[in-house]
Scaffold this motif. Structure first.
Motif, mmCIF file in Angstrom:
data_model
loop_
_atom_site.group_PDB
_atom_site.id
_atom_site.type_symbol
_atom_site.label_atom_id
_atom_site.label_comp_id
_atom_site.label_asym_id
_atom_site.label_seq_id
_atom_site.Cartn_x
_atom_site.Cartn_y
_atom_site.Cartn_z
ATOM 1 N N LYS A 65 -23.205 31.505 23.221
ATOM 2 C CA LYS A 65 -22.842 30.080 23.182
ATOM 3 C C LYS A 65 -21.322 29.909 23.238
ATOM 4 O O LYS A 65 -20.805 29.137 24.048
ATOM 5 N N SER A 66 -20.634 30.623 22.380
ATOM 6 C CA SER A 66 -19.168 30.511 22.354
ATOM 7 C C SER A 66 -18.562 31.062 23.638
ATOM 8 O O SER A 66 -17.606 30.488 24.178
ATOM 9 N N THR A 67 -19.111 32.174 24.134
ATOM 10 C CA THR A 67 -18.611 32.764 25.384
ATOM 11 C C THR A 67 -18.719 31.762 26.523
ATOM 12 O O THR A 67 -17.773 31.568 27.305
ATOM 13 N N THR A 68 -19.868 31.109 26.630
ATOM 14 C CA THR A 68 -20.078 30.136 27.698
ATOM 15 C C THR A 68 -19.131 28.951 27.558
ATOM 16 O O THR A 68 -18.517 28.506 28.537
ATOM 17 N N ALA A 69 -19.000 28.434 26.331
ATOM 18 C CA ALA A 69 -18.121 27.293 26.109
ATOM 19 C C ALA A 69 -16.668 27.635 26.408
ATOM 20 O O ALA A 69 -15.937 26.848 27.024
ATOM 21 N N LEU A 70 -16.231 28.816 25.984
ATOM 22 C CA LEU A 70 -14.846 29.219 26.237
ATOM 23 C C LEU A 70 -14.591 29.434 27.725
ATOM 24 O O LEU A 70 -13.503 29.147 28.224
ATOM 25 N N THR A 71 -15.597 29.949 28.445
ATOM 26 C CA THR A 71 -15.452 30.116 29.889
ATOM 27 C C THR A 71 -15.244 28.770 30.570
ATOM 28 O O THR A 71 -14.362 28.609 31.421
ATOM 29 N N LEU A 72 -16.058 27.796 30.184
ATOM 30 C CA LEU A 72 -15.902 26.455 30.748
ATOM 31 C C LEU A 72 -14.575 25.834 30.333
ATOM 32 O O LEU A 72 -13.934 25.128 31.112
ATOM 33 N N GLY A 73 -14.162 26.104 29.094
ATOM 34 C CA GLY A 73 -12.877 25.587 28.626
ATOM 35 C C GLY A 73 -11.714 26.142 29.433
ATOM 36 O O GLY A 73 -10.788 25.409 29.795
ATOM 37 N N LYS A 74 -11.756 27.438 29.718
ATOM 38 C CA LYS A 74 -10.700 28.070 30.524
ATOM 39 C C LYS A 74 -10.656 27.465 31.929
ATOM 40 O O LYS A 74 -9.585 27.209 32.479
ATOM 41 N N LYS A 75 -11.839 27.257 32.501
ATOM 42 C CA LYS A 75 -11.897 26.671 33.844
ATOM 43 C C LYS A 75 -11.315 25.267 33.840
ATOM 44 O O LYS A 75 -10.531 24.898 34.727
ATOM 45 N N HIS A 76 -11.702 24.469 32.846
ATOM 46 C CA HIS A 76 -11.188 23.104 32.740
ATOM 47 C C HIS A 76 -9.678 23.101 32.536
ATOM 48 O O HIS A 76 -8.962 22.289 33.140
#
Length: 314
Positions: A65-76
């Motif tokens: 969950k955190s990995t996915t959210a952080l990946t999207l955060g980095k992209k954003h």
């Protein structure tokens, strides 16, 4: 081999830090979540008298969950910095973790800490909220990720007050909110009277463990294994050598991203400490995993009722 003992020790410490850092890695769910998040972000940009919608990522422990959210955060963050510049006056993404037993003040301090704000101890939660809202507007923040939201115990007075404070906070910030937590639909925040309001304005995406049932399942798991292997900072580890160990790694970890990261990370550290500089089956066999992964491995190899002989779990 050319490094002095002191330089080698410093280099190893850097590698240990790299292994232990939050890894940003795309998962099988990243594209779907990214699509839904873009829709919510588009809605946030429109002026509306109604409350903004939020997005929630739920699942059992270790599913990424955190990995996915952080990946999207980095992209954003990359996308926004292309438009707004790369200076310290811009903070496109804010990430905070709900502490256990969170009170309204503790919750708002979590946001202030990420923003590196100096908040006097005497300030109450509404005053901290005012300051955080002001800084978020100044920093042009458009995505807020709140992790471990299952720690909001709304059945207790402090937790209920913290959840109410979060509701007020989200209504004042022109940003998309992403909540991450364990089994959120049964968590306190999404049940009871407060939960009705939260559910009414939150889209939920439930993460499922990786599987090996179909060819696509096996391809997705292999892609994850090779992606994590590529991040291992080892001097003598042949690229793609873990491809043949994909099924073994699934058996050991139960399809959990967190357990896979833990296994490969611990194995890489052992490879560095011993000078082996590569990860193989023999080395991984000696790594002790988290109890959640052990339990799932045991369940996957448990004998059927018609069998009396126990199977070895490995």
């Amino acid at each position: 081999m050319a490094l002095s003992p002191e330089d080698k020790e410093e280099y190893d410490e850097q590698r240990f830090a790299w292994i232990g850092a939050d890894t940003v890695l795309a998962t099988k769910d990243s594209d779907q979540i990214d699509k839904h998040l873009r829709i919510i972000q588009a809605r946030v940009r429109t002026k509306s008298a109604t409350a903004h919608r939020a997005f929630a990522i739920s699942g059992r422990a270790g599913l990424g969950k955190s990995t996915t959210a952080l990946t999207l955060g980095k992209k954003h963050e990359r996308q926004r910095r292309k438009l707004l510049g790369d200076g310290p006056e811009v903070t496109p993404v804010v990430y905070a973790v709900v502490p256990p037993g969170a009170t309204p003040k503790m919750l708002m301090r979590a946001f202030a800490t990420w923003l590196d704000m100096q908040v006097p101890q005497r300030l109450d939660a509404p005053s901290i909220t005012d300051q955080v809202v002001r800084v978020l507007a100044q920093q042009k923040t458009t995505l807020v990720i709140l992790d471990e939201v299952h720690n909001l115990r709304t059945t207790r007075s402090a937790g209920a007050e913290a959840a109410s404070q979060l509701k007020v906070f989200t209504e004042r910030v022109d940003a998309a909110f992403v909540y991450c937590g364990i089994d959120l639909l049964t968590s306190d925040l999404f049940t009871g009277d407060i939960g009705k309001q939260v559910r009414a304005r939150t889209k939920m995406y439930a993460l499922e463990p990786y599987a090996l049932g179909s060819a696509r399942d096996r391809e997705e798991w292999l892609e994850l294994v090779l992606g994590m292997e590529d991040l291992l900072p080892l001097a003598n580890h042949p690229e793609g050598s873990l491809e043949d160990e994909a099924a073994y790694l699934y058996h050991r970890t139960g399809g959990s991203i967190g357990s896979l990261r833990g296994l490969l990370g611990d194995a890489a550290i052992e490879a560095i400490l011993t000078g082996k500089e590569r990860v193989d089956r023999a080395l991984m066999d000696d790594i002790i995993l988290d109890e959640e992964a052990v339990r799932h491995a045991q369940e996957s190899t448990a004998p059927s009722p018609t069998h009396s002989r126990a199977k070895k779990t490995g």
